[in-house]
Each structure stands twice: as C-alpha cells, then as structure tokens.
Design an enzyme around this catalytic site. Structure first.
Site, PDB file in Angstrom:
ATOM      1  CG  ASP A  78      -1.840  -1.215   1.230  1.00 55.73           C
ATOM      2  OD1 ASP A  78      -2.420  -1.531   0.186  1.00 55.73           O
ATOM      3  OD2 ASP A  78      -1.909  -1.870   2.281  1.00 55.73           O
ATOM      4  CG  HIS A  98       6.707 -13.567  10.222  1.00 54.89           C
ATOM      5  ND1 HIS A  98       7.106 -14.421   9.223  1.00 54.89           N
ATOM      6  CD2 HIS A  98       6.606 -12.339   9.669  1.00 54.89           C
ATOM      7  CE1 HIS A  98       7.214 -13.732   8.089  1.00 54.89           C
ATOM      8  NE2 HIS A  98       6.925 -12.471   8.334  1.00 54.89           N
ATOM      9  NE  ARG A 158      17.186 -33.485  12.003  1.00 49.56           N
ATOM     10  CZ  ARG A 158      17.890 -34.457  11.435  1.00 49.56           C
ATOM     11  NH1 ARG A 158      18.887 -34.166  10.612  1.00 49.56           N
ATOM     12  NH2 ARG A 158      17.624 -35.724  11.676  1.00 49.56           N
ATOM     13  CD  GLU A 171      15.436 -11.905   6.855  1.00 50.29           C
ATOM     14  OE1 GLU A 171      14.560 -12.772   6.753  1.00 50.29           O
ATOM     15  OE2 GLU A 171      15.184 -10.690   7.014  1.00 50.29           O
ATOM     16  CB  ILE A 227      12.583  -6.827  14.743  1.00 54.33           C
ATOM     17  CG1 ILE A 227      12.491  -7.371  13.318  1.00 54.33           C
ATOM     18  CG2 ILE A 227      11.248  -6.873  15.448  1.00 54.33           C
ATOM     19  CD1 ILE A 227      12.258  -8.886  13.249  1.00 54.33           C
ATOM     20  CG  ASP A 228      14.866  -5.762  10.088  1.00 60.79           C
ATOM     21  OD1 ASP A 228      14.583  -6.841  10.643  1.00 60.79           O
ATOM     22  OD2 ASP A 228      14.333  -5.378   9.030  1.00 60.79           O
ATOM     23  N   GLY A 241      11.163   2.201   4.707  1.00 59.98           N
ATOM     24  CA  GLY A 241      10.218   2.320   3.587  1.00 59.98           C
ATOM     25  C   GLY A 241       9.052   3.236   3.945  1.00 59.98           C
TER      26      GLY A 241
HETATM   27  O1  F6P Z   1      11.717  -5.596   8.562  1.00 59.40           O
HETATM   28  C1  F6P Z   1      11.210  -6.535   9.441  1.00 59.40           C
HETATM   29  C2  F6P Z   1      11.197  -7.911   8.823  1.00 59.40           C
HETATM   30  O2  F6P Z   1      10.683  -8.805   9.792  1.00 59.40           O
HETATM   31  C3  F6P Z   1      12.526  -8.387   8.281  1.00 59.40           C
HETATM   32  O3  F6P Z   1      13.407  -8.816   9.275  1.00 59.40           O
HETATM   33  C4  F6P Z   1      12.067  -9.474   7.335  1.00 59.40           C
HETATM   34  O4  F6P Z   1      12.995  -9.665   6.292  1.00 59.40           O
HETATM   35  C5  F6P Z   1      10.767  -8.929   6.777  1.00 59.40           C
HETATM   36  O5  F6P Z   1      10.314  -7.964   7.699  1.00 59.40           O
HETATM   37  C6  F6P Z   1       9.693  -9.961   6.555  1.00 59.40           C
HETATM   38  O6  F6P Z   1       8.611  -9.359   5.928  1.00 59.40           O
HETATM   39  P1  F6P Z   1       7.195 -10.046   5.759  1.00 59.40           P
HETATM   40  O7  F6P Z   1       6.450  -9.850   7.044  1.00 59.40           O
HETATM   41  O8  F6P Z   1       6.583  -9.333   4.620  1.00 59.40           O
HETATM   42  O9  F6P Z   1       7.424 -11.506   5.487  1.00 59.40           O
END
Ligand code: F6P
Length: 367
Positions: A81, A290, A284, A240, A144-145, A122
């Site tokens: 959005d 999330h 493993r 990630e 959180i980043d 953003g």
């Molecule tokens: O920016 C926060 C974050 O949780 C990142 O760590 C992750 O890459 C991204 O958002 C995940 O986004 P979505 O909720 O769209 O999967």
C-alpha cells in the site's frame, strides 16, 4: 469525518512490518496528546491503506488502556500500500497508480492538523514525500532489524533479540544431546544485528552475517576444530541476508507492491545442506521467522516507545514538522526526516561487538 473532542487533531499510523512496542507508542501518543495538549488522536487503520481508503477512528484513553504489554499494533499495519505506487486492478489488468492526491484529500477531509508516522525506512521514506507535498508529519522509527542509522536503536529490536536468544538456548541442549550441527536462521533483512547480538548472547560458535561474507571451508574448519576438542556439536546463527564470498543472498519471494519488494529467507537450509555434506555431521535447521516479530515488548522497548511517542506529540504541538524522533543516548532528539531515511545501519566488521565475539572464539565463517 471522525468527530473528536478537542480543537486540534493529529493522525497516527503504523506502517511496515509490525514489531513489539507499537502499542506502547500508540498509548504514549494518545496519553500525551490528551493529558498535555488537549489534542485528539485519530488512529489510521492498516498503515497507508487507511489513508488511501479513508479508514480512521478517534482513539480514546479507553482504547489505549492496558495495551502496553501487547505485541502487534491495535491499528493494524501493512508493508504494501504505497500511495505513490498503489496496486489496483483496472479492467482486469494489474496496474500501479500514484494515489497520493487521494491521501492528501482524505487528510484534509478528516480535518487532521498533523500526522505521526511510525515505521521503518520504507514507511518513513513515503512520509518524507508526503511532507514535501505539504502534509505536517513527524516520524517515529521502529523495526526489529535495528537498521536505521539515524537512531542508536529502534524499539522492537530488544524484544526480537530476547526471542532469538531464548531459541538459541533451547537449540543448544538438543544440539549437544544429539551431537549435531544446529543452524538457527534469524531475520534482519540486509543487516546482521539480530544474528550478531543473539549469537553472542546465546553462545553460538559460528555467526554468519551479511556484512561478513562467509566461506564454507572456514565454517567446516571451526566445526572440526571443536570436534578435535571433544565438542561434538556446533551452533550456527545465520542472518537471513547472509551470503557466501562471491555469492548472493537467498530470495524467498518478491512482493510486487511492497515498499521493499524482496523477501529474504532460505540461507539457513542452504548452509545446512552444504555443511552436512562437507562434514558428515547430522545437521538440522530452525528458521525463527515471524516469531521474532511477536510477543510482549521488553521493558527496554516499552520505555523507548513511550519516550518516542511523548516526544513526537511535543514536536507536533510545537509545530516542528518534517522531523523524526531519535535516540542519541541518553537523549531523545529530533532530526530532519530527509536525513533519517535511506541511510541503512550495518554491523561494522571492525566493531567492538565483532572483536569481542572473535576474542571468545566465535567464528564469522570468514577465516
Ligand atoms: O523488517 C522486518 C522484517 O521482519 C525483516 O526482518 C524481514 O525480512 C521482513 O520484515 C519480513 O517481511 P514479511 O512480514 O513481509 O514476510
């Protein structure tokens, strides 16, 4: 038009991925506005979606009572959005349109005097564009980043760190019992803050972050070094956004209409497969995902969110717009939004955190 009680009315929206502390910030904004400035707060539903589609309601003290310990956001959020690139279907065709004029009309129609935008890079970049179009905006950073350089830390990070650390602690015991290599993939987009901090706090043996490209041989060397000392298990924390030397990140999906379309994920499995093949150690992989965005905010995040919320309302009351609140320890200051956006904060490979980690024997998979 949403009817309020006072003369002045300020909107608030939460945009981008949610994080612990958003409700604490909403609560602080409403309480400060009502008690200190006799100002109404208009809650915008689901981030910019609500501004585009005119979904808003007055938030009362009753609405924010008891929400501090709750994760998520009572307003809802969206990391799609974008009013400057809004997805719609016209005559059966997917198209993107600039609907910022609709946003401005809705803001004027709701008789909103100012807007507080809570978001990551953003969301705040959109806020800055709207400010340049004449909307009186104050920004509050969250994620959180922890990847915004304009503030020492964002709220949400501390709680995500606790969640990741707890997970690593739990992985530790099962890794040791089964003599396995266990990989924990954590979030953080292109920054390694969650991986670095949780890896140190959780006693990981190898930490792989985007800022230090890794080499499989170096990881294997560390695992065998540990084996040589009688340690038949290893914990690897992988961000990630990590990538091998000369290689690239693993993209999980593209979100076409997102403010940031790339979604990362999958490097943990890739590293796991390769390490198992190269070492023969059963391996493993746990991807925390999330879970890191949920849960009750830590005291640190609650306090930071409260300070940010209160300061943002003061800025509105003083008519200081186009600013973002920021922590410059120990103070909450404000800086121009345009200086705050587009400047990602990354882990410096020479930082004291990385140095201390190396001192205690943690490998970054590079040497
Ligand atoms: O920016 C926060 C974050 O949780 C990142 O760590 C992750 O890459 C991204 O958002 C995940 O986004 P979505 O909720 O769209 O999967």
């Amino acid at each position: 038009m949403a009817k309020g009680y006072f003369q002045m009315k300020t909107g608030i929206l939460t945009g981008g991925g949610d994080c612990p502390g958003l409700n604490a910030v909403i609560r602080a904004v409403v309480k400060t506005a009502v008690h200190q400035h006799k100002m109404d707060i208009l809650g915008i539903i689901d981030g910019y979606y609500g501004l585009i589609n005119n979904k808003m309601r007055i938030l009362t003290l009753e609405d924010v009572s008891g929400i501090m310990p709750r994760g998520g956001t009572i307003l809802g959020t969206s990391n799609r959005d974008n009013p400057f690139n809004y997805f719609m279907i016209i005559n059966g065709k997917k198209v993107y349109r600039d609907v910022s004029d609709r946003v401005i009309k809705n803001i004027h129609d709701s008789v909103m005097d100012a807007l507080i935008v809570v978001g990551g890079d953003g969301t705040l970049a959109i806020a800055e564009r709207l400010f340049k179009m004449g909307i009186p905006i104050v920004g509050i950073p969250k994620t959180i980043d922890n990847d915004l350089s304009a503030t020492d830390v964002t709220f949400g990070f501390d709680t995500a760190l606790m969640t990741a650390t707890e997970a690593i602690d739990k992985i530790h015991t099962t890794a040791e019992s089964h003599h396995r290599v266990m990989i924990v993939e954590v979030m953080g987009r292109n920054a390694g803050w969650i991986a670095l901090h949780s890896g140190i706090a959780g006693g990981a043996h190898i930490i792989i972050i985007p800022e230090i490209p890794f080499d499989y041989d170096a990881i294997v060397k560390k695992i065998f070094e540990r084996k040589g000392k009688g340690k038949h298990f290893s914990i690897i924390v992988v961000a990630e956004g990590a990538k091998p030397k000369g290689g690239d990140v693993v993209v999980k999906r593209m979100v076409e209409d997102g403010t940031e379309p790339v979604r990362l994920g999958g490097i943990g499995n890739r590293v796991g497969d390769e390490i198992e093949r190269m070492t023969g150690f059963e391996t493993r992989v746990t991807t925390l995902g999330h879970i890191q965005r949920g849960g009750s905010p830590s005291p640190f995040d609650r306090i930071l969110a409260t300070r940010f919320g209160a300061e943002a309302v003061h800025l509105v009351a003083k008519g200081e717009f186009g600013k973002m609140v920021s922590l410059r320890t120990p103070d909450i200051i404000s800086i121009p939004l345009e200086e705050a956006i587009g400047r990602q904060k990354n882990v410096s490979p020479d930082s004291g955190y990385v140095k201390a980690a190396r001192m205690v024997g943690i490998s970054f998979g590079d040497i």
